[in-house]
Enzyme design. Structure first.
Site, PDB file in Angstrom:
ATOM      1  N   ALA A  64       0.839  -1.208   0.000  1.00 35.60           N
ATOM      2  CA  ALA A  64       0.000   0.000   0.000  1.00 35.60           C
ATOM      3  C   ALA A  64       0.871   1.254   0.000  1.00 35.60           C
ATOM      4  O   ALA A  64       0.593   2.212  -0.718  1.00 35.60           O
ATOM      5  CB  ALA A  64      -0.935   0.009   1.210  1.00 35.60           C
ATOM      6  N   ARG A  95      -7.676   6.230  -3.079  1.00 36.26           N
ATOM      7  CA  ARG A  95      -6.953   7.254  -2.316  1.00 36.26           C
ATOM      8  C   ARG A  95      -7.294   8.695  -2.695  1.00 36.26           C
ATOM      9  O   ARG A  95      -6.777   9.611  -2.113  1.00 36.26           O
ATOM     10  CB  ARG A  95      -5.455   6.969  -2.431  1.00 36.26           C
ATOM     11  CG  ARG A  95      -4.638   7.715  -1.393  1.00 36.26           C
ATOM     12  CD  ARG A  95      -3.330   7.036  -1.135  1.00 36.26           C
ATOM     13  NE  ARG A  95      -2.336   7.934  -0.646  1.00 36.26           N
ATOM     14  CZ  ARG A  95      -1.474   8.584  -1.402  1.00 36.26           C
ATOM     15  NH1 ARG A  95      -1.480   8.434  -2.713  1.00 36.26           N
ATOM     16  NH2 ARG A  95      -0.582   9.376  -0.862  1.00 36.26           N
ATOM     17  N   HIS A 194       7.067   3.158   1.465  1.00 37.37           N
ATOM     18  CA  HIS A 194       7.540   4.485   1.024  1.00 37.37           C
ATOM     19  C   HIS A 194       9.019   4.405   0.686  1.00 37.37           C
ATOM     20  O   HIS A 194       9.479   4.916  -0.331  1.00 37.37           O
ATOM     21  CB  HIS A 194       7.385   5.538   2.129  1.00 37.37           C
ATOM     22  CG  HIS A 194       6.000   5.694   2.662  1.00 37.37           C
ATOM     23  ND1 HIS A 194       5.742   6.087   3.948  1.00 37.37           N
ATOM     24  CD2 HIS A 194       4.795   5.503   2.066  1.00 37.37           C
ATOM     25  CE1 HIS A 194       4.435   6.161   4.130  1.00 37.37           C
ATOM     26  NE2 HIS A 194       3.843   5.798   3.007  1.00 37.37           N
TER      27      HIS A 194
HETATM   28  S1  CFN Z   1       1.075   6.869   3.902  1.00 36.09           S
HETATM   29 FE1  CFN Z   1       1.346   9.096   4.077  1.00 36.09          FE
HETATM   30  S2  CFN Z   1       2.165  10.147   2.407  1.00 36.09           S
HETATM   31  S3  CFN Z   1       2.205  10.001   5.851  1.00 36.09           S
HETATM   32 FE2  CFN Z   1       0.312  10.971   5.420  1.00 36.09          FE
HETATM   33  S4  CFN Z   1       0.706  12.725   4.218  1.00 36.09           S
HETATM   34 FE3  CFN Z   1      -1.885   9.681   5.344  1.00 36.09          FE
HETATM   35  S5  CFN Z   1      -2.052   7.546   5.781  1.00 36.09           S
HETATM   36 MO1  CFN Z   1      -3.484   7.981   4.110  1.00 36.09          MO
HETATM   37  S6  CFN Z   1      -2.145   7.651   2.309  1.00 36.09           S
HETATM   38 FE4  CFN Z   1      -1.949   9.774   2.845  1.00 36.09          FE
HETATM   39 FE5  CFN Z   1       0.248  11.080   2.899  1.00 36.09          FE
HETATM   40 FE6  CFN Z   1       2.436  11.366   4.197  1.00 36.09          FE
HETATM   41 FE7  CFN Z   1      -0.860   7.835   4.029  1.00 36.09          FE
HETATM   42  S7  CFN Z   1      -1.379  11.323   1.429  1.00 36.09           S
HETATM   43  S8  CFN Z   1      -3.604  10.217   4.127  1.00 36.09           S
HETATM   44  S9  CFN Z   1      -1.194  11.081   6.960  1.00 36.09           S
HETATM   45  N1  CFN Z   1      -0.478   9.741   4.114  1.00 36.09           N
HETATM   46  C1  HCA Z   2      -3.246   3.361   2.834  1.00 35.37           C
HETATM   47  C2  HCA Z   2      -4.002   4.465   2.131  1.00 35.37           C
HETATM   48  C3  HCA Z   2      -4.793   5.326   3.063  1.00 35.37           C
HETATM   49  C4  HCA Z   2      -5.977   4.595   3.671  1.00 35.37           C
HETATM   50  C5  HCA Z   2      -7.005   5.524   4.169  1.00 35.37           C
HETATM   51  C6  HCA Z   2      -8.028   5.056   5.137  1.00 35.37           C
HETATM   52  C7  HCA Z   2      -5.314   6.523   2.241  1.00 35.37           C
HETATM   53  O1  HCA Z   2      -2.876   3.493   3.996  1.00 35.37           O
HETATM   54  O2  HCA Z   2      -2.995   2.391   2.196  1.00 35.37           O
HETATM   55  O3  HCA Z   2      -7.778   4.194   5.980  1.00 35.37           O
HETATM   56  O4  HCA Z   2      -9.096   5.640   5.068  1.00 35.37           O
HETATM   57  O5  HCA Z   2      -5.049   7.639   2.590  1.00 35.37           O
HETATM   58  O6  HCA Z   2      -5.992   6.286   1.249  1.00 35.37           O
HETATM   59  O7  HCA Z   2      -3.962   5.826   4.087  1.00 35.37           O
END
Ligand code: CFN
Ligand code: HCA
Length: 541
Positions: A64, A95, A194
């Protein structure tokens, strides 16, 4: 005030009591009562550790993080999931990362779902042949500039060599093809994904196109993923300031932008957690310095623009940025003034990802709301505790090469960017050291900071604090709302957004105002409130 009545240490004890001893011992390290005001030091928090099996976590997997988060928002690379259909299908368009191809001729493959659809026989006899055929088929149909391959769990277990398939097919087809060993089970969360994605894109794409673009102030925006159109709003602001965006990693991005990213003057990092690796590698290989910025919150946006202008040390840009801020702020202050009296003093909880649980506290603060508990799903210790930096921007002779010097609290885990002798020397020269913006340093004392919160802990917090709003993701949304507490998804923004930049702040104020001031939540009765026999039944089971 509910917070004055509750002793957070007592609550922590109560939460832990329900767990078996070993589990309680582990969770105790990840639940911290913030004491910043009383001892002026952040405590150590357990983070980036394996979720204890059996606990219901919010986390996702490595696949993911790699395929969905980092590579997902790029429009013109064909992303093939190598594995049984489930991973590809269920991670398809979930997403809300948006994209806008500049012309009709530019490709957008984001609406497609590509998978090798492995079957039992591929698991038994190997899936490489099928992967080769899938790459060929995708090439024949779409003629893309690049194809990338993502390994799901079974691929690692059966040992398909996705990298050698990618190399062979790259040679055969003459386009860039690369693979990621991002099997879901690797690492402890999506954070490992990541890292894998960043390494791959840096190795295979960054630096391939040396074309120098027009522009006086050229930056890359790292760690911005265009959820709900955030990147469009940030683009608008940067353009207005006269700043040229060479690439975004990876909101609204294209393959060519990555290939050309090394021609920028400066890397600005928004979500540090997901992308610090690329910034470090670009600094090392191409000498591009990086600074942290944040476009969530109107004050943070203004501050970030000033920081960028300060880097370029150019009066024209400094003045332009001030003009833009002066033009944008009145509308924001007007809406904030309307909303604030209705939201002032209300409470919020944020449990999201690896940066938003911190960044969005700013927006709540702007409308007078207090974050009483927060935590990340998968961030590392530095995202909570911060690191020491010298905020003073040091500029070299040609006014280009700035340094934001930094030391770390834990040199074994994080490479210090300057040797300690050098830092001592700089300290002696009068540079002031400041801790950078870890979440805990900016939260009030007595707030509960909880890493990788579980469903049980979530319900306990809600029961005790009854916050005005809870921020998390889709898995938490309806369980929380059954308690009569509105949940704002800070991953997908539900159906809203953008929330970044100046216009985004206005959207957010209005949305939160609607949610925390709606009466509808008080009418809601959870199934176990309407039928108490239900909870009695579960208690007996
Ligand atoms: S994995 Fe990251 S990349 S850490 Fe952040 S800002 Fe969330 S969990 Mo969902 S997918 Fe999303 Fe970004 Fe950085 Fe993830 S866009 S909302 S807080 N996110
Ligand atoms: C992910 C993606 C996610 C899940 C969001 C959620 C996103 O972690 O694989 O649990 O609602 O932003 O789409 O973080």
């Amino acid at each position: 005030d509910v917070c004055d009545r509750i002793d957070p240490e007592e609550l922590k004890k109560e939460i832990l009591e329900k767990y078996p001893t070993k589990v309680a011992r582990k969770r105790a390290k990840q639940i911290v009562v913030n004491r910043i005001a009383t001892c002026n030091e952040v405590q150590e928090i357990g983070a980036n550790v394996r979720t204890i099996p059996g606990i219901i976590t919010q986390r996702g997997c490595t696949y993911a993080g790699c395929k969905g988060v980092i590579m997902g928002p790029t429009r013109d690379i064909v992303n093939i999931t190598h594995g049984p259909i489930g991973c590809g299908f269920y991670s398809w368009l979930t997403r809300r990362n948006q994209t806008k191809p500049p012309t009709e001729n530019d490709e957008n493959f984001m609406t497609y779902c590509f998978s090798t659809d492995m079957q039992d026989k591929d698991i038994v006899f190997g899936g490489e042949k099928k992967l080769r055929a899938a790459i060929q088929e995708a090439y024949d149909l779409f003629k893309p500039k690049a194809i990338s391959i993502f390994s799901t769990c079974p691929v690692g277990l059966i040992g398909d060599d996705v990298h050698s398939v990618a190399r062979d097919m790259k040679e055969k087809l003459g386009i860039n093809i690369f693979a990621f060993s991002c099997e879901g089970y690797k690492g402890v969360s999506q954070s490992a994904g990541h890292h894998i994605a960043n390494n791959g894109i840096f190795t295979h794409v960054v630096g391939l196109d040396d074309t120098v673009k027009e522009g006086k102030y050229k930056i890359n925006l790292l760690g911005e993923y265009n959820i709900g159109g955030d990147a469009f709003e940030i683009d608008r602001i940067l353009k207005k300031c006269g700043i040229t965006l060479i690439s975004t990693f990876s909101g609204n991005s294209s393959y060519d932008q990555f290939a050309n990213a090394h021609t920028a003057d400066l890397n600005t990092i928004m979500c540090h957690r997901s992308i610090n690796y690329v910034a470090e590698m670009m600094e090392e290989k191409f000498g591009i310095p990086w600074i942290k910025i944040n476009f969530i919150g109107s004050e943070a946006t203004a501050k970030s623009l000033r920081k960028i202008a300060q880097y370029f040390q150019d009066q024209e840009l400094i003045d332009r940025v001030e003009e833009v801020i002066a033009e944008e702020m009145p509308e924001i202050l007007k809406v904030r003034g309307e909303v604030r009296p209705r939201c002032e003093g209300k409470t919020a909880m944020l449990f999201v990802g690896g940066s938003r649980a911190h960044h969005y506290q700013e927006l709540f603060k702007e409308i007078g709301m207090k974050t009483i508990s927060a935590g990340y799903e998968f961030a590392h210790r530095d995202d909570y505790e911060g690191r020491e930096v010298i905020p003073t921007i040091k500029v070299d002779a040609d006014s280009r090469n700035i340094e934001e010097l930094e030391i770390t609290q834990d040199p074994d885990r994080y490479r210090p960017r300057k040797s300690s002798e050098e830092l001592e020397r700089l300290k002696a020269e009068g540079f002031k050291f400041k801790d950078y913006d870890g979440m805990m340093r900016e939260m009030d004392s007595e707030t509960l900071v909880i890493d990788d919160i579980s469903q049980y802990e979530t319900e306990k917090l809600i029961e005790v604090f009854k916050p005005a709003i809870f921020c998390a993701g889709i898995k938490e949304k309806y369980a929380v709302q059954k308690h009569g507490i509105p949940l704002k998804q800070l991953h997908s923004y539900d159906y809203g957004g953008p929330y970044a930049g100046f216009k985004g702040a206005i959207n957010f104020y209005r949305e939160i105002d609607r949610m925390v001031n709606s009466k509808v939540w008080s009418y809601l009765k959870a199934p176990w409130q309407k039928s108490p026999e239900l909870s009695a039944k579960y208690a007996c089971d």
